[in-house]
Design a protein around this motif. Structure first.
Motif, PDB file in Angstrom:
ATOM      1  N   ILE A  69      12.142  34.642  20.695  1.00 10.11           N
ATOM      2  CA  ILE A  69      11.590  33.905  21.825  1.00 10.11           C
ATOM      3  C   ILE A  69      10.085  34.169  21.812  1.00 10.11           C
ATOM      4  N   VAL A  70       9.306  33.236  22.319  1.00 11.85           N
ATOM      5  CA  VAL A  70       7.853  33.398  22.283  1.00 11.85           C
ATOM      6  C   VAL A  70       7.334  33.821  23.654  1.00 11.85           C
ATOM      7  N   PRO A 117      12.970  38.640  27.160  1.00 10.52           N
ATOM      8  CA  PRO A 117      13.992  38.756  26.109  1.00 10.52           C
ATOM      9  C   PRO A 117      15.322  38.067  26.449  1.00 10.52           C
ATOM     10  N   ARG A 118      15.622  37.904  27.743  1.00 11.40           N
ATOM     11  CA  ARG A 118      16.907  37.273  28.068  1.00 11.40           C
ATOM     12  C   ARG A 118      16.925  35.791  27.704  1.00 11.40           C
ATOM     13  N   PHE A 119      15.758  35.230  27.410  1.00  6.92           N
ATOM     14  CA  PHE A 119      15.705  33.821  27.015  1.00  6.92           C
ATOM     15  C   PHE A 119      15.688  33.640  25.492  1.00  6.92           C
ATOM     16  N   ALA A 120      15.866  34.725  24.749  1.00  2.00           N
ATOM     17  CA  ALA A 120      15.847  34.614  23.281  1.00  2.00           C
ATOM     18  C   ALA A 120      16.915  33.629  22.811  1.00  2.00           C
ATOM     19  N   VAL A 121      16.539  32.825  21.829  1.00  2.00           N
ATOM     20  CA  VAL A 121      17.492  31.860  21.272  1.00  2.00           C
ATOM     21  C   VAL A 121      17.905  32.315  19.870  1.00  2.00           C
ATOM     22  N   ALA A 122      19.148  32.074  19.527  1.00  2.00           N
ATOM     23  CA  ALA A 122      19.680  32.466  18.225  1.00  2.00           C
ATOM     24  C   ALA A 122      19.010  31.644  17.121  1.00  2.00           C
ATOM     25  N   HIS A 145       9.317  38.072  21.432  1.00  2.00           N
ATOM     26  CA  HIS A 145       9.667  39.080  22.438  1.00  2.00           C
ATOM     27  C   HIS A 145      11.183  39.274  22.579  1.00  2.00           C
ATOM     28  N   PRO A 146      11.946  39.242  21.472  1.00  2.00           N
ATOM     29  CA  PRO A 146      13.389  39.474  21.610  1.00  2.00           C
ATOM     30  C   PRO A 146      13.657  40.958  21.818  1.00  2.00           C
ATOM     31  N   ASP A 147      14.738  41.272  22.487  1.00  2.00           N
ATOM     32  CA  ASP A 147      15.073  42.670  22.732  1.00  2.00           C
ATOM     33  C   ASP A 147      15.337  43.393  21.417  1.00  2.00           C
ATOM     34  N   GLY A 148      14.588  44.457  21.171  1.00  2.00           N
ATOM     35  CA  GLY A 148      14.844  45.329  20.024  1.00  2.00           C
ATOM     36  C   GLY A 148      14.288  44.844  18.695  1.00  2.00           C
ATOM     37  N   ARG A 149      13.728  43.633  18.644  1.00  2.00           N
ATOM     38  CA  ARG A 149      13.266  43.099  17.356  1.00  2.00           C
ATOM     39  C   ARG A 149      11.829  42.585  17.385  1.00  2.00           C
ATOM     40  N   GLY A 207       9.007  44.369  17.198  1.00  2.00           N
ATOM     41  CA  GLY A 207       8.210  45.060  16.178  1.00  2.00           C
ATOM     42  C   GLY A 207       8.342  44.426  14.798  1.00  2.00           C
ATOM     43  N   PRO A 208       9.570  44.335  14.274  1.00  2.00           N
ATOM     44  CA  PRO A 208       9.712  43.743  12.936  1.00  2.00           C
ATOM     45  C   PRO A 208       9.261  42.289  12.858  1.00  2.00           C
ATOM     46  N   GLN A 209       9.452  41.518  13.915  1.00  2.00           N
ATOM     47  CA  GLN A 209       9.050  40.103  13.850  1.00  2.00           C
ATOM     48  C   GLN A 209       7.527  39.945  13.866  1.00  2.00           C
ATOM     49  N   VAL A 210       6.857  40.717  14.709  1.00  2.00           N
ATOM     50  CA  VAL A 210       5.388  40.662  14.715  1.00  2.00           C
ATOM     51  C   VAL A 210       4.865  41.164  13.373  1.00  2.00           C
ATOM     52  N   TYR A 211       5.461  42.245  12.907  1.00  2.00           N
ATOM     53  CA  TYR A 211       5.017  42.835  11.640  1.00  2.00           C
ATOM     54  C   TYR A 211       5.158  41.850  10.482  1.00  2.00           C
ATOM     55  N   ALA A 212       6.232  41.094  10.492  1.00  2.00           N
ATOM     56  CA  ALA A 212       6.480  40.142   9.403  1.00  2.00           C
ATOM     57  C   ALA A 212       5.490  38.976   9.416  1.00  2.00           C
TER      58      ALA A 212
END
Ligand code: C2O
Ligand code: CU
Ligand code: CU
Length: 511
Positions: free
Chosen positions: A111-112, A127-132, A155-159, A161-166
């Motif tokens: 989610i952005v 994070p509650r609005f994250a889409v699959a 801004h997904p829950d728990g992920r 860091g890796p998404q920004v890093y990527a």
């Protein structure tokens, strides 16, 4: 935890290779007309796996994740394409309507979040609005913030860091058409610099070696998505908009020739007046705007922007011991607090020297008598249990709100955030969603004062903020008004690995 596993997952789908010319000295951003005030913009923003050459020496393209944008409606200046792994730069005006059609082309939820913007909960990227993977999310909002340097990231829950890093991050500039009239450098002299650290393996691939205690620390510095240290500038005056887009690294930015830094803006836009600092401390998520002058002529000589050494970065303990703990550095060759060079301003050609304006518009700070809990600030304590950092002893839960995490719409509150978790302490960049705040006061406990002294002169509390660096042993008082939008928002540590490990909580703005 050498978690390169996620990057393997990212390899399954490939996109065309990124445009990248490793030997070319990067040029300044092209001069763009400011957007017209009324036109709304619509952007298709897609997150997807892609490739980008990150190591010019190695030459092989790295698997990354990135945002790609396509302007569906609005003037072309509203979305500046990226030439690196970073996402496109939004360039909008206050009052402009922005519609974004986000499409998640990853294999995991995302989610952005529009960092620093004051938005309704539906538009804020909770994070509650994250889409699959394969999912879509539509944003529709009007920009209300002061002109300034904001940014967007997942801004997904728990992920996060890796998404920004990527590679998933980009700038969101709220531009002011009056900047030229008030004597600020504009066009190519208004230069954003996104600073990030990365770790590459021998094959030029990103390595995400993070740990939940210290976070992720790379040993190579990327500016605007490139490892090349040289930034081509002209002589004369610049407005540098610097974003620390790193996961965990704190920068202590200074010029190599020791000239002071002239700060003109923070997270929430311009200051009331420029301030001079010997160096500037910039934590993950924070922005700083610098008035730079590269001399009257190209003969002035190149200058480096460096990050100087500081203590209390996380590899140290209090009690005057300053012991280095290998595990607290996450094994990085470049711990938080190490000295290194960030980039070199290479002076090519002649620009124009402008006179630094002595002041900007006054900041309308919230008055004391408006504060509903004056003298009794809402307290948030940083703590640690089982090797995880927490807020008031609790970790993130998607919808949970504690009794002390409820505020009333239309009120102004003082908050006190304390980092007194004992001998093991780290700096934490604390970020609040739902608006900008002012920093009222900082107090450092006696046993941490020596450590704090190596960063204090570089803290810029003179402007509107959405992220504030909380030093070890420190307590900070903030003031924030909860306006316009009720709902569930988050506050969290912007060390992204801390956030992902649960150093985040909801707060509810009630009607
Ligand atoms: Cu930049 Cu909630 O984050
Ligand atoms: Cu944010
Ligand atoms: Cu933290």
């Amino acid at each position: 935890m050498a978690a390169a596993a996620w990057i393997g997952a990212a390899c399954s789908r490939r996109a065309p290779q990124d445009r990248f010319a490793p030997t070319v000295v990067p040029v300044a951003a092209p001069a763009l007309p400011v957007p017209s005030p009324t036109a709304s913009i619509e952007v298709a923003l897609r997150a997807h796996p892609a490739e980008s050459v990150l190591d010019p020496a190695g030459g092989r393209a790295a698997q990354i994740w990135r945002f790609d944008g396509q302007l569906l409606a609005g003037g072309a200046e509203a979305l500046v394409p990226s030439t690196s792994y970073l996402g496109p730069t939004f360039q909008v005006r206050r009052g402009q309507r922005v519609r974004v059609r986000f499409e998640n082309g990853l294999d995991e939820p995302s989610i952005v979040h529009w960092h620093g913007l004051q938005l309704s909960q539906e538009n804020d990227g909770h994070p509650r609005f994250a889409v699959a993977g394969g999912g879509k999310y539509h944003y529709d909002f009007t920009v209300e913030n002061r002109p300034g340097t904001y940014w967007y990231h997942p801004h997904p829950d728990g992920r996060t860091g890796p998404q920004v890093y990527a590679g998933m991050a980009g700038l969101f500039l709220v531009v002011d058409p009056d900047d030229q009239a008030r004597g600020l450098p504009t066009g190519e002299f208004d230069l954003p610099l996104v600073i990030q650290d990365r770790l590459l393996d021998d094959g030029g691939q990103l390595v995400y070696a993070a740990n939940p205690m210290v976070g992720f620390l790379g040993d190579r510095i990327f500016v605007n998505g490139r490892p090349t240290p040289d930034i081509a500038v002209r002589s004369g005056s610049y407005r540098l908009r610097i974003l620390n887009g790193s996961n965990s690294r704190i920068y202590k930015l200074a010029y190599s020739d020791n000239r002071p830094l002239t700060v003109i803006g923070t997270d929430g836009g311009l200051l009331g007046a420029p301030v001079r600092k010997p160096y500037v401390a910039l934590a993950p998520g924070e922005r700083i705007e610098i008035w730079a002058d590269f001399g009257p002529s190209p003969a002035g000589g190149d200058v480096w922007l460096e990050s100087r050494a500081f203590s209390g970065g996380g590899g140290t303990m209090g009690m005057g011991g300053m012991m280095s703990m290998g595990s607290m550095n996450g094994g990085s060759r470049l711990p938080n607090g190490a000295a290194f060079r960030v980039c070199r301003f290479v002076i090519r050609g002649t620009g124009r020297s402008l006179r630094l304006p002595p002041r900007f518009e006054p900041l309308d700070w919230r008055p004391n008598d408006e504060v509903v809990n004056r003298g009794q600030p809402r307290r948030i304590d940083v703590s640690m249990a089982m090797m995880r950092w927490m807020l008031n002893g609790q970790s993130f839960d998607m919808t949970d709100v504690a009794p002390n995490e409820r505020v009333k719409l239309g009120t102004t509150e003082d908050w006190e955030i304390r980092n007194l978790s004992g001998t093991m302490a780290m700096p934490h960049p604390i970020h609040l969603h739902a608006g900008q705040f002012q920093v009222l006061e900082r107090v450092v406990a006696p046993e941490w004062q020596a450590s704090a002294a190596s960063l204090q002169a570089g803290l810029v509390d003179e402007g509107w903020k959405d992220t504030v660096l909380l030093l070890p042993g420190e307590r900070i008082r903030l003031r924030m008004r909860f306006e316009r939008y009720p709902g569930l928002f988050v506050y969290h540590c912007h060390n992204l690995e801390h956030e992902d490990a649960g150093m985040m909580r909801n707060f509810l703005i009630e009607v």
